[in-house]
Design an enzyme around this catalytic site. Structure first.
Site, mmCIF file in Angstrom:
data_model
loop_
_atom_site.group_PDB
_atom_site.id
_atom_site.type_symbol
_atom_site.label_atom_id
_atom_site.label_comp_id
_atom_site.label_asym_id
_atom_site.label_seq_id
_atom_site.Cartn_x
_atom_site.Cartn_y
_atom_site.Cartn_z
ATOM 1 N N SER A 140 0.799 -1.226 0.000
ATOM 2 C CA SER A 140 0.000 0.000 0.000
ATOM 3 C C SER A 140 0.833 1.279 0.000
ATOM 4 O O SER A 140 0.341 2.312 -0.432
ATOM 5 C CB SER A 140 -0.976 -0.008 1.176
ATOM 6 O OG SER A 140 -0.303 -0.220 2.388
ATOM 7 N N LYS B 11 -12.225 0.841 -1.557
ATOM 8 C CA LYS B 11 -11.224 1.461 -2.434
ATOM 9 C C LYS B 11 -11.749 1.436 -3.871
ATOM 10 O O LYS B 11 -12.638 2.208 -4.187
ATOM 11 C CB LYS B 11 -9.878 0.804 -2.196
ATOM 12 C CG LYS B 11 -9.357 1.260 -0.814
ATOM 13 C CD LYS B 11 -8.196 0.526 -0.246
ATOM 14 C CE LYS B 11 -7.952 1.059 1.181
ATOM 15 N NZ LYS B 11 -7.016 0.251 1.940
ATOM 16 N N HIS C 250 -5.626 -3.172 -2.691
ATOM 17 C CA HIS C 250 -5.319 -2.268 -3.801
ATOM 18 C C HIS C 250 -5.274 -2.967 -5.157
ATOM 19 O O HIS C 250 -4.968 -2.339 -6.168
ATOM 20 C CB HIS C 250 -3.999 -1.537 -3.537
ATOM 21 C CG HIS C 250 -4.088 -0.627 -2.359
ATOM 22 N ND1 HIS C 250 -4.732 0.581 -2.410
ATOM 23 C CD2 HIS C 250 -3.669 -0.772 -1.077
ATOM 24 C CE1 HIS C 250 -4.683 1.161 -1.225
ATOM 25 N NE2 HIS C 250 -4.048 0.358 -0.399
HETATM 26 C C1 LIG Z 1 -7.027 0.028 3.378
HETATM 27 C C2 LIG Z 1 -6.355 -1.253 3.669
HETATM 28 C C3 LIG Z 1 -6.855 -2.137 4.641
HETATM 29 C C4 LIG Z 1 -7.997 -1.773 5.563
HETATM 30 O O1 LIG Z 1 -9.218 -1.775 4.906
HETATM 31 P P1 LIG Z 1 -10.409 -0.904 5.519
HETATM 32 O O2 LIG Z 1 -11.626 -1.409 4.833
HETATM 33 O O3 LIG Z 1 -10.101 0.516 5.234
HETATM 34 O O4 LIG Z 1 -10.426 -1.181 7.009
HETATM 35 C C5 LIG Z 1 -6.253 -3.364 4.799
HETATM 36 N N1 LIG Z 1 -5.176 -3.709 4.051
HETATM 37 C C6 LIG Z 1 -4.656 -2.888 3.124
HETATM 38 C C7 LIG Z 1 -3.472 -3.331 2.334
HETATM 39 C C8 LIG Z 1 -5.216 -1.631 2.908
HETATM 40 O O5 LIG Z 1 -4.675 -0.801 2.012
#
Ligand SMILES: *Cc1c(COP(=O)(O)O)cnc(C)c1O
Length: 293
Positions: free
Chosen positions: A84, A143, A112
């Site tokens: 990320s 996302k 992602h």
């Molecule tokens: C954003 C993210 C999460 C957390 O997800 P949420 O739904 O925002 O709690 C977990 N792992 C990765 C790699 C992320 O980028």
């Protein structure tokens, strides 16, 4: 959609990760985790009480050594699909091979990759053409899918187990049905989103081609996450603020989110961006680097 037998949903990705890992392994078992994994995977590992080994980023050989040395009964390899803060991809084929060799589970957090990677946005597994009963595939829905929540997919047996043992699934109120309806619309858009994904790939290439940095460094990433490594915290903050003043949003990511001395601008491109916007960003970065130096 992700080529698995079954899945269950969670209210957030954080909840999915802190629940699934303790459900799969516990005291006396072993977790092998990439050093750059998302914080929720670190917390899930700690909650599980399993032995926790972090291997150098994407170092499959180091992981092979650590797994060969382990005498744990149950083993779980855990990785981001797309990292990320760096934007690079996990070496999933190598990780799956090790999981098979050592009778281990492989948990892939594709927050992602889901919706963006693979032929129809099916994610990192589809990108590599991987399929296995050993894989637990986690995707988030806030996302690329633009809604909220997360899911974990796997074999029917694995998902039955998770339904009966994942505390962050059992002891919290389920997400409201309205999210499921919104998500169905998202999935349609993702499935029919080849034009959007092609546009995004063009923007990524365009940004990479137009940046002419000397001190700052564009990191090796082929995904929508395109970090520019600056190093110094204050210089990264100043760059983010200067961009912000021009209407360009690229947050400065600093320790402890990333290792000390690797502060960076985290550019995340999206299919909603235009070619003109990317050109403006590249020009601003080239100019700012020169004036900062
Ligand atoms: C954003 C993210 C999460 C957390 O997800 P949420 O739904 O925002 O709690 C977990 N792992 C990765 C790699 C992320 O980028």
């Amino acid at each position: 959609f992700v080529g698995m037998e079954a899945a269950l949903t969670f209210s957030t990705g954080y909840m999915a990760n802190i629940g699934v890992m303790p459900a799969m392994v516990g005291r006396g078992d072993a977790i092998f985790a990439d050093r750059l994994n998302h914080a929720s995977l670190v917390d899930g590992a700690l909650l599980s009480r399993a032995d926790f080994t972090r291997y150098p980023h994407n170092d499959v050989a180091a992981l092979a050594g650590a797994m060969a040395a382990s005498t744990a009964r149950r083993k779980l390899i855990v990785t981001d699909g797309v990292f990320s803060m760096d934007g690079d991809l996990a070496r999933l084929p190598g990780l799956l091979e090790l999981a098979e060799r050592h009778d281990a589970w492989l948990l892939v957090d594709d927050a992602h990759g889901f919706g963006v990677l693979g032929p129809h946005g099916n994610g990192a597994l589809a990108h590599f053409g991987l399929e296995s009963e050993r894989i637990l595939y986690m995707g988030t829905l806030g996302k690329a899918a633009g809604v909220a929540g997360a899911f974990v997919a796997g074999s029917r047996l694995a998902i039955e187990w998770l339904i009966n043992s994942t505390r962050s699934y059992i002891f919290t109120t389920a997400a409201p049905p309205l999210l499921a309806h919104a998500l169905l619309a998202s999935i349609d858009l993702i499935e029919q989103g080849d034009d959007r994904r092609t546009h995004l790939a063009d923007l990524i290439q365009r940004l990479r081609n137009q940046l002419a940095l000397t001190r700052w460094q564009l990191m090796p990433s082929c995904t929508a996450i395109q970090p520019v490594l600056i190093g110094d915290n204050n210089e990264a903050l100043a760059a983010a603020q200067a961009l912000d003043a021009e209407g360009l949003w690229a947050p400065a990511i600093r320790p402890p989110t990333v290792p000390a001395g690797t502060a960076r601008l985290r550019i995340s491109l999206s299919a909603a961006h235009t070619v003109e916007q990317v050109d403006r960003l590249a020009a601003a970065l080239n100019r700012l680097e020169r004036s900062a130096g």
